[in-house]
Design a protein around this motif. Sequence first.
Motif, PDB file in Angstrom:
ATOM      1  N   GLY A  74       4.270 -45.410 -10.483  1.00 30.24           N
ATOM      2  CA  GLY A  74       3.758 -46.713 -10.884  1.00 30.24           C
ATOM      3  C   GLY A  74       4.760 -47.779 -10.506  1.00 30.24           C
ATOM      4  N   SER A  75       4.288 -48.891  -9.919  1.00 32.68           N
ATOM      5  CA  SER A  75       5.201 -50.002  -9.644  1.00 32.68           C
ATOM      6  C   SER A  75       5.392 -50.780 -10.936  1.00 32.68           C
ATOM      7  N   ASP A  76       6.186 -51.835 -10.892  1.00 34.09           N
ATOM      8  CA  ASP A  76       6.358 -52.677 -12.074  1.00 34.09           C
ATOM      9  C   ASP A  76       5.115 -53.524 -12.351  1.00 34.09           C
ATOM     10  N   TYR A  77       4.142 -53.464 -11.459  1.00 30.34           N
ATOM     11  CA  TYR A  77       2.984 -54.361 -11.565  1.00 30.34           C
ATOM     12  C   TYR A  77       1.721 -53.563 -11.890  1.00 30.34           C
ATOM     13  N   ASP A  78       0.857 -54.172 -12.698  1.00 32.65           N
ATOM     14  CA  ASP A  78      -0.395 -53.520 -13.071  1.00 32.65           C
ATOM     15  C   ASP A  78      -1.213 -53.181 -11.832  1.00 32.65           C
ATOM     16  N   ASN A  79      -1.873 -52.048 -11.888  1.00 28.71           N
ATOM     17  CA  ASN A  79      -2.824 -51.622 -10.848  1.00 28.71           C
ATOM     18  C   ASN A  79      -2.189 -51.249  -9.510  1.00 28.71           C
ATOM     19  N   LEU A  80      -0.884 -51.278  -9.435  1.00 31.82           N
ATOM     20  CA  LEU A  80      -0.255 -51.026  -8.134  1.00 31.82           C
ATOM     21  C   LEU A  80       0.680 -49.813  -8.205  1.00 31.82           C
ATOM     22  N   ASP A  81       0.310 -48.755  -7.494  1.00 30.41           N
ATOM     23  CA  ASP A  81       1.136 -47.547  -7.433  1.00 30.41           C
ATOM     24  C   ASP A  81       1.698 -47.383  -6.022  1.00 30.41           C
ATOM     25  N   ILE A  82       2.796 -46.651  -5.961  1.00 34.15           N
ATOM     26  CA  ILE A  82       3.468 -46.440  -4.682  1.00 34.15           C
ATOM     27  C   ILE A  82       3.533 -44.947  -4.406  1.00 34.15           C
ATOM     28  N   LEU A  83       3.243 -44.574  -3.179  1.00 36.70           N
ATOM     29  CA  LEU A  83       3.530 -43.206  -2.744  1.00 36.70           C
ATOM     30  C   LEU A  83       4.756 -43.312  -1.845  1.00 36.70           C
ATOM     31  N   PRO A  84       5.914 -42.956  -2.386  1.00 37.12           N
ATOM     32  CA  PRO A  84       7.149 -43.180  -1.628  1.00 37.12           C
ATOM     33  C   PRO A  84       7.164 -42.317  -0.367  1.00 37.12           C
ATOM     34  N   ALA A  85       8.025 -42.710   0.546  1.00 37.08           N
ATOM     35  CA  ALA A  85       8.110 -42.007   1.825  1.00 37.08           C
ATOM     36  C   ALA A  85       8.512 -40.561   1.580  1.00 37.08           C
ATOM     37  N   ASN A  86       7.636 -39.651   1.785  1.00 35.53           N
ATOM     38  CA  ASN A  86       8.000 -38.267   1.561  1.00 35.53           C
ATOM     39  C   ASN A  86       7.063 -37.312   2.279  1.00 35.53           C
ATOM     40  N   MET A  87       6.321 -37.842   3.222  1.00 34.19           N
ATOM     41  CA  MET A  87       5.387 -36.956   3.897  1.00 34.19           C
ATOM     42  C   MET A  87       5.734 -36.836   5.367  1.00 34.19           C
ATOM     43  N   THR A  88       5.453 -35.705   5.893  1.00 37.76           N
ATOM     44  CA  THR A  88       5.555 -35.587   7.337  1.00 37.76           C
ATOM     45  C   THR A  88       4.274 -36.146   7.919  1.00 37.76           C
ATOM     46  N   PHE A  89       4.353 -36.660   9.115  1.00 33.81           N
ATOM     47  CA  PHE A  89       3.157 -37.276   9.696  1.00 33.81           C
ATOM     48  C   PHE A  89       2.013 -36.294   9.820  1.00 33.81           C
ATOM     49  N   ARG A  90       2.384 -35.049  10.036  1.00 33.26           N
ATOM     50  CA  ARG A  90       1.337 -34.067  10.254  1.00 33.26           C
ATOM     51  C   ARG A  90       0.476 -33.919   8.990  1.00 33.26           C
ATOM     52  N   ASP A  91       1.165 -34.012   7.852  1.00 32.99           N
ATOM     53  CA  ASP A  91       0.420 -33.928   6.598  1.00 32.99           C
ATOM     54  C   ASP A  91      -0.502 -35.107   6.420  1.00 32.99           C
ATOM     55  N   PHE A  92      -0.083 -36.207   7.035  1.00 31.27           N
ATOM     56  CA  PHE A  92      -0.663 -37.441   6.593  1.00 31.27           C
ATOM     57  C   PHE A  92      -2.156 -37.589   6.881  1.00 31.27           C
ATOM     58  N   ASP A  93      -2.567 -37.101   8.067  1.00 30.71           N
ATOM     59  CA  ASP A  93      -3.998 -37.251   8.316  1.00 30.71           C
ATOM     60  C   ASP A  93      -4.820 -36.307   7.443  1.00 30.71           C
ATOM     61  N   VAL A  94      -4.202 -35.205   7.036  1.00 30.05           N
ATOM     62  CA  VAL A  94      -4.889 -34.343   6.068  1.00 30.05           C
ATOM     63  C   VAL A  94      -5.074 -35.120   4.769  1.00 30.05           C
ATOM     64  N   PHE A  95      -4.005 -35.787   4.381  1.00 29.40           N
ATOM     65  CA  PHE A  95      -4.069 -36.611   3.168  1.00 29.40           C
ATOM     66  C   PHE A  95      -5.199 -37.634   3.266  1.00 29.40           C
ATOM     67  N   LEU A  96      -5.274 -38.317   4.390  1.00 26.18           N
ATOM     68  CA  LEU A  96      -6.289 -39.353   4.543  1.00 26.18           C
ATOM     69  C   LEU A  96      -7.694 -38.764   4.464  1.00 26.18           C
ATOM     70  N   SER A  97      -7.898 -37.630   5.121  1.00 27.01           N
ATOM     71  CA  SER A  97      -9.267 -37.101   5.104  1.00 27.01           C
ATOM     72  C   SER A  97      -9.616 -36.618   3.706  1.00 27.01           C
ATOM     73  N   ARG A  98      -8.610 -36.173   2.996  1.00 27.12           N
ATOM     74  CA  ARG A  98      -8.912 -35.759   1.618  1.00 27.12           C
ATOM     75  C   ARG A  98      -9.206 -36.953   0.720  1.00 27.12           C
TER      76      ARG A  98
END
Lengths: 249, 506
Positions: A74-98
């Motif tokens: 959770g960020s310090d602001y309402d309604n705004l969450d962060i997914l910090p940098a921790n993914m490999t690019f290869r994972d990322f399109d899997v993440f998007l399709s999910r």
Amino acid sequence: MKIIACYSNKGGVGKTATSVNLAYALAARGKRVLLCDLDPQGASGFYFRVKPSKKLTEADFFEDVEKFTKAIRGSDYDNLDILPANMTFRDFDVFLSRMRNSRSRLKKALKAVKGDYDVIVLDCPPNISTLSENVFRAADAVLVPVIPTTLSQRTFEQLLDFFHDHDLPVKKLHGFFSMVQGVKTLHGETMEALRSAHPKRFLTAQVPFASDIERMGVHRAPVMATAPGSAASHAYQALCDEFMARVEE
Amino acid sequence: MSDTEATRYHLPTGAAGLLTDGDMGGLRPVVTLAEAVPFTVLDCFDQSLREAGLLLFAARDRLDLLLPDGRDLSQTGAAGFVGDLPEGPVRDVLAGIVSPLRHLLPVGSGELREGTLALLDDEGKTQARALLHLFAGTGGADVLLATPRGLRGYDAALIRLRERLIACGGAAVEGDALYRALFPDFPLYTNKPALRIAPDETAFQTARAIIASLIPVLRANEPGIIADLDTEFLHDYRVALRKIRSVLSLFRGVFDPDQTMRLKTRVSALMTPTGRLRDLDVYLLEREQIEDLLPEGLSGGLDAMFDLFAAERATAQARLAKHLQSGRYAREIEALRKIFSGGKALRRGAHADIPSHDLACKLIWKRYRKICRMASDIGPDTADTEIHQLRIHCKKLRYLMEFFGPAFPADAFAPLLKSLKKLQDSLGLFNDYSVQQASLRAFVSDLGDHQPHGIAIAQSVGALIAVLHRRQIEERDRIIGSFETFSSPQVRRAFHDLFHREDAPS
Ligand SMILES: Nc1ncnc2c1ncn2[C@@H]1O[C@H](COP(=O)(O)OP(=O)(O)OP(=O)(O)O)[C@@H](O)[C@H]1O
Ligand SMILES: [Mg+2]
């Protein structure tokens, strides 16, 4: 749910500054927003003071949805969450399709923790060539900051070519002028040339070169939060309004 | 709710300074508080919000609503009817709790400082926070309310935050505790005073206690009727009077018969001056519904009719207000209060010493059987007057069951009351339709020739009567169906088991 990628094949053009403020502006409007920091340097996480979390291994990503949702902060602001940098690019399109598939375990896991999102903003690092096609396909819109210089004109046109070559809808591309310096006649001329060459691809809103934006690195917060009355904040607000009107149309 | 999971914590105000005392596992607590602003807590007269554990207050030209689940809602608006508020999240929640007929009224005011307690990590990132409300100057205790707000992915920090709140004296806010802490002298009101009936209580004691509990309800509603805040004050006032009258007639032989007769007359005399105003209230409240009953072309006369009603209502309200403020009324109501306050003035009748429970069984069983007998005869040809009679019996049964409810096990009692209520709803509608037709007829025939919109009114009203008549016939079919359920073997068995035990006198 809308997926918005802030992308440019050029570095240092204002992608992160834009992602951070766009995500903030959308959340302030009541949208539930997840800002994904795809830059391994963790630039947007830095602006929200979020420490990069432990890297998710590929195995975690595929096997353990729960671990993945636990990486969200959770960020310090309402309604705004962060997914910090921790993914490999290869994972990322899997993440998007999910994220797209409402029946995926990922979506269900998010819904279960009332953490489903209205908008996902992707702060892309430059040169993600291996991934970019997937990101472009997954995204509803690609927001492209363009510094009005001759060189940027070439870069933007390369991006258009890429879309044509890969049968991607050019409609998804939304350019805007970033770090605009009013005193530079070169800026003015380049903007005019680009706008007339690609009348539909450019937003009217533009973001000036502003020291308030540079100082985001000192405040470690969106300029819209620390200097809401500034010209820079108004520019980001106008950008957000115009861009979202296009996306939601 | 355990303190470690509470949605809100109530802290002593001195705790504000302690909250930031020392680091907490590497997290730095920081409190920010805004300038004080005036606030006014609002509720409707029957305190539905207090009962639901909500706190509604007006501050900064907005309405803020604190819900027991920890949500804080806010929108523009001010005291008034919920229906008149602008659309918004507060209105949405209030609409489900506050009667649309009730006006939101000030409960009390004071000063409020809002703020947050945040736990920051070494990057200056907030890992958990609590929203703070510091209420002061209400005449009650100052209250610091802390509402934890966890941030996703920082569960450990939220646990720390709760630990700190508890360590500073925080306790989970339960029910209306906040309300009571802020306004300890605010009189709690309910239009249905809960009575306890002891197992060995006599009918005399119960009847007296019921009436004694209803007189304060009358008194509590007088100011709202006089100030004309909303129509529910008069409604509750009349219901309380009607209940008093029912106790006098249903507990036959419990009080001295001559005195009972005189008391009934006195209570009726209190009821009489309220009748016309209530009728007019009902017409005006139903205005929209009534207008919807008629097609566009025929509704022209209705506006004129409602204008006449509204004008008459103003006069009737002023007259009743004057009556309620008169010395004569004050003396009469005080005299009645004294009679039922437990002294010797109330005289006993032959059945005074029957145990309440036995009397209840006898009266309820008898009334229920009578209703079943009458109901078995109703059909398409039954005269309206008979249905009217049935309605009255059902109403009496309802009062009996409400009066004596506390003497019976709630789980067996509640479903019977529910099936009775359902039947009464149908009967009530049927009766409303028939009363409305009669009064509309009377209204038209009283109009007189000089009424400028006379013809238009008569046309609209004629059409309206026809619609009401059709509805009445439809409702009648529904009543027959509801009676079938109410006198079904299952319900009969349940009534029998509860009220007609073999050892009870029948
Ligand atoms: N409109 C602006 N005015 C002044 N400075 C800006 C503006 N936008 C961005 N900057 C500054 O320029 C630098 C680069 O910006 P930013 O990090 O947003 O670009 P980027 O495209 O995300 O870079 P990268 O390609 O490295 O991810 C930062 O120091 C930022 O503070
Ligand atoms: Mg960047």
